[in-house]
Write an enzyme that holds these catalytic residues in place. Sequence first.
Site, short mmCIF file in Angstrom:
data_model
loop_
_atom_site.label_atom_id
_atom_site.label_comp_id
_atom_site.label_asym_id
_atom_site.label_seq_id
_atom_site.Cartn_x
_atom_site.Cartn_y
_atom_site.Cartn_z
N ASP A 1 0.85 -1.20 0.00
CA ASP A 1 0.00 0.00 0.00
C ASP A 1 0.88 1.24 0.00
OD1 ASP A 1 -2.56 -0.98 0.04
OD2 ASP A 1 -3.15 0.17 1.80
N LEU A 2 0.57 2.21 -0.86
CA LEU A 2 1.30 3.48 -0.80
C LEU A 2 0.83 4.24 0.43
CD1 LEU A 2 1.22 4.63 -4.55
CD2 LEU A 2 2.91 3.20 -3.39
N ASP B 1 -4.53 2.74 -4.51
CA ASP B 1 -3.07 2.73 -4.29
C ASP B 1 -2.62 1.39 -3.69
OD1 ASP B 1 -4.31 3.03 -1.88
OD2 ASP B 1 -2.97 4.57 -1.10
#
Length: 212
Positions: free
Chosen positions: A89-90, A132
């Site tokens: 995950d960003l 994201d």
Amino acid sequence: GFQLALALLAGAGLVQTRTAYLRRRQRELEAMVETRTAELRATQAQLETLAYGDPLTGLANRRLFNDELRHLVAQAERGGGAFTLLLVDLDRFKPVNDTHGHDAGDALLAAAADRLCAAVREADRPFRLGGDEFAVLLAHTGDGATLEPVCARILANLALPLSYGEASIEISASIGAAIYRDGESHEQLYKRADLALYQAKAAGRNTWRLSP
């Protein structure tokens, strides 16, 4: 007798002409079928790309991820060796969209996909699950020692600043890892990786956690 011979010759000539015509027609039809088949194959490939590909990043999408994950679980059950699921995950992606706009967000996602691909091995499969969220299926990886360098590379690559117009966008990522266990369903494996991802975020982000 002579006229009969002439008639027979003319008949034979007609038959030959007709046979040659039919043969030519057959070849033309075969060529048409081949062309049409090639066109259909190309269309099929395009449809599969649309169905299984993420248009923004060029990575495989969630649908293909689910298929591949099930396939790897089935293989492992038949003694095909361990594998690892990474959920990536960003961190703090939303502020990028809010501050720099959605085009900057898209550019960042595309760059993140390229950097993710550069960090993993040829045999490993990266995916974009949506938003994201990314995932990687690491083939023939069944211990934390092998995972350490891969996760470190992913984190380092994703933390590199991205130049966008006048701005330099900095971001990091969190990773949750889960090594496949015998008898585990793909849902159970995914849940463990998701929990490990939550722990990485709780630990301050820009880090990775391995599910126990």
